[in-house]
Design an enzyme around this catalytic site. Structure first.
Site, PDB file in Angstrom:
ATOM      1  N   HIS A 242      13.451  15.141 -26.856  1.00  0.00           N
ATOM      2  CA  HIS A 242      12.025  15.576 -27.614  1.00  0.00           C
ATOM      3  C   HIS A 242      12.413  16.654 -28.506  1.00  0.00           C
ATOM      4  O   HIS A 242      11.310  17.130 -29.172  1.00  0.00           O
ATOM      5  CB  HIS A 242      11.312  15.847 -26.422  1.00  0.00           C
ATOM      6  CG  HIS A 242      11.591  16.945 -25.697  1.00  0.00           C
ATOM      7  ND1 HIS A 242      12.011  17.194 -24.435  1.00  0.00           N
ATOM      8  CD2 HIS A 242      11.094  18.406 -25.712  1.00  0.00           C
ATOM      9  CE1 HIS A 242      12.012  18.588 -23.937  1.00  0.00           C
ATOM     10  NE2 HIS A 242      11.526  19.392 -24.869  1.00  0.00           N
TER      11      HIS A 242
ATOM     12  N   ASP B 235      15.693  11.531 -21.823  1.00  0.00           N
ATOM     13  CA  ASP B 235      15.375  12.596 -22.649  1.00  0.00           C
ATOM     14  C   ASP B 235      16.575  13.284 -23.330  1.00  0.00           C
ATOM     15  O   ASP B 235      16.627  14.457 -23.114  1.00  0.00           O
ATOM     16  CB  ASP B 235      14.594  13.397 -21.933  1.00  0.00           C
ATOM     17  CG  ASP B 235      13.829  14.508 -22.919  1.00  0.00           C
ATOM     18  OD1 ASP B 235      13.858  14.327 -24.302  1.00  0.00           O
ATOM     19  OD2 ASP B 235      13.087  15.374 -22.560  1.00  0.00           O
TER      20      ASP B 235
ATOM     21  N   GLY C 208      11.261  26.075 -26.270  1.00  0.00           N
ATOM     22  CA  GLY C 208      12.476  26.379 -27.089  1.00  0.00           C
ATOM     23  C   GLY C 208      13.828  26.484 -26.300  1.00  0.00           C
ATOM     24  O   GLY C 208      14.897  26.514 -26.728  1.00  0.00           O
ATOM     25  N   ASN C 209      13.650  26.750 -24.908  1.00  0.00           N
ATOM     26  CA  ASN C 209      14.749  26.429 -23.943  1.00  0.00           C
ATOM     27  C   ASN C 209      14.997  25.208 -23.832  1.00  0.00           C
ATOM     28  O   ASN C 209      16.287  24.887 -23.384  1.00  0.00           O
ATOM     29  CB  ASN C 209      14.180  27.060 -22.613  1.00  0.00           C
ATOM     30  CG  ASN C 209      14.341  28.462 -22.453  1.00  0.00           C
ATOM     31  OD1 ASN C 209      13.772  29.372 -22.140  1.00  0.00           O
ATOM     32  ND2 ASN C 209      15.816  28.769 -22.351  1.00  0.00           N
ATOM     33  N   SER C 210      14.176  24.246 -24.174  1.00  0.00           N
ATOM     34  CA  SER C 210      14.428  22.740 -24.161  1.00  0.00           C
ATOM     35  C   SER C 210      15.978  22.389 -24.621  1.00  0.00           C
ATOM     36  O   SER C 210      16.059  22.742 -26.045  1.00  0.00           O
ATOM     37  CB  SER C 210      13.383  21.824 -24.811  1.00  0.00           C
ATOM     38  OG  SER C 210      12.337  21.736 -23.760  1.00  0.00           O
TER      39      SER C 210
END
Lengths: 182, 304
Positions: free
Chosen positions: A44, A73, A143-145
């Site tokens: 994502h 993901d 934004g940590n993703s």
């Protein structure tokens, strides 16, 4: 408190964490998985066939998506670089609740931000099917993703993927290994 | 990497693993669970408010087996419920004295979920007060607050101190932020009573009270310092107050020799030890003080 080391681990992790910008808007994080240019992030985050990758030292690359698993993901990207500081993955099957957990990422425009906590549980999450997650009490933000979740030795135990209530959910490192091996 | 940090992390994981031998998952529905602590052989304690039903209760034990449990009783005033479960043996983890808990020390909450096994949360003890009365009427000695945001599945789990001992049961009740540790001594006392009697006896007077301001001229004529008292709004038929001759409109200004400035002041006279005792009370009726004697009753279930 006499315990030193979060700063050292954070510095180590920052070098193997990249900033990913898939297009004009939005950004996420990624992990350098091999020194010859394999980057892992969330599907994502890198939703197109390529994405802009910025290393901690400021160098910028265009990464090309080489594998994608939307169900889990995960995405792997390749950049044209070598001798990169790469992650040391831990065996996520050996994780225990209560262990320290350390997340690094680029939440809300901050670069290399550190959050710490403990492993809350390892297992499925209600409402998310039977997939196994590393569940940690570390505070994540958009934004940590795609960024790393690490243990007290700085070894990567998972890829931070989403937030469920107060918990960070990370894809276990063993799942990432399996994804890259296929 | 820092060896200290790895050691610290291992110590936390080991403390979690040890405490997890006492942690069970409590489930009353097809999905979801809360946590409970094996307190003594055959006995599990959990958080009262989180126990949704009185029947068809099951627990997932540390070895993964699912066993039926029966409710011994509930005490909403301390947020504890006690379950009997024949399948649990000796409580494996040592209990510590919550009174030794210090502000700033590390605390772990260890629970269990049906799907993921043991769960852990880490934080510090953020407040210790020698005693505090909760809005539900109990007195927690000591009152211990933790800066731990509990997952719903960890509610009712074991609070573990830095020596690895279980010092209480975790609950978000009675804490505006974080959670509290219902102290081990209170758990012991409540478990003992609930196992014997199935409920916690509480004294009652059979009245409904509301705060009331005392007019200055009345305070002067009565030589009473408190500016407020409690006015009787309801008297339960044949209740202790009714038998003492108290009527609606009486103003209660003192009980057992202590001034009553708010209805809450009455609570501290209603502990189980006072049931059956005769308390002297001063009431104001028609501008004059009267002395009455009320015999504290044993509150029927749910009565006020």
């Amino acid at each position: 408190m006499a315990i030193a080391g979060f700063g050292e681990i954070a510095e180590h992790l920052r070098r193997l964490t990249v900033l990913i910008r898939p297009g004009r808007r939005g950004s996420g994080s990624g992990v350098i998985w091999s020194g010859d240019g394999t980057i892992v992030t969330n599907a994502h985050v890198a939703h197109d066939s390529n994405a802009h990758v910025q290393l901690w030292d400021g160098r910028e690359f265009v990464g090309t998506v080489t594998a994608r698993d939307p169900r889990r993901d995960l995405v792997s990207l390749r950049i044209n670089a070598s001798d990169l500081p790469a992650a040391t993955p831990a065996d996520s099957a050996q994780l225990r609740p209560g262990e320290l957990a350390i997340a690094i990422g680029n939440p809300m425009g901050f670069l290399g931000a550190l959050t710490t906590g403990v492993i809350h549980a390892i297992g499925p999450v209600r409402g998310l099917g039977s997939q196994i997650w590393v569940q940690a009490s570390v505070r994540l933000a958009p934004g940590n993703s795609g960024g790393p979740l690490a243990d007290a030795g700085g070894r990567v135990i998972g890829i931070n993927t989403m937030v469920a209530g107060r918990l960070a959910l990370a894809i276990p490192s063993n799942v990432v290994r399996h994804f890259l091996a296929v | 990497m820092s060896a200290e940090l790895i050691e610290f992390s291992n110590a936390l994981a080991q403390a979690t693993e040890r405490a997890a031998a006492s942690a069970v998952a409590v489930h009353t529905e097809a999905r979801g669970s809360t946590s409970g602590v094996i307190w003594r052989p055959g006995v599990i304690v959990t958080a009262e408010h989180a126990l949704r039903r009185d029947e068809e209760i099951h627990v997932t034990l540390p070895d993964g087996r699912i066993a039926p449990a029966t409710l011994a009783g509930r005490d909403p005033s301390t947020d504890l419920a006690v379950l009997r479960c024949a399948e649990v043996g000796v409580a494996p983890v040592e209990h510590g004295d919550a009174a030794e808990t210090k502000v700033g020390s590390i605390a772990l909450v260890v629970g269990r979920t049906r799907a993921s096994g043991a769960v852990a949360a880490l934080g510090v003890v953020s407040l210790v007060v020698p005693e505090r009365r909760t809005w539900a009427g109990s007195v927690l000695v000591p009152y211990i607050r933790l800066d731990i945001g509990l997952q719903p599945t960890a509610v009712g789990g074991a609070v573990v101190d830095s020596l690895g001992r279980i010092v209480g049961v975790a609950s978000p009740r009675f804490a505006r932020f974080g959670a509290i540790a219902i102290p081990s001594a209170a758990v012991e006392r409540v478990a003992e009573t609930l196992l014997k009697k199935g409920r916690i006896p509480r004294g009652y007077l059979g009245v409904a009270l509301q705060p009331v301001r005392l007019p200055d001229h009345l305070r002067q004529s009565l030589q009473h310092n408190e500016k407020t008292a409690a006015i009787i709004l309801e008297v339960e038929a044949d209740g202790p107050a009714h038998k003492a001759g108290i009527v609606i409109g009486d103003i209660l200004i003192s009980l057992a020799g202590q001034p009553v400035s708010r209805p809450e002041n009455v609570q501290s006279h209603l502990q189980a030890e006072n049931i059956g005792k005769a308390l002297s009370a001063k009431i104001v009726r028609g501008g004059a003080v009267r002395d009455v004697t009320i015999s504290v009753g044993d509150r029927p279930n749910g009565g006020g």
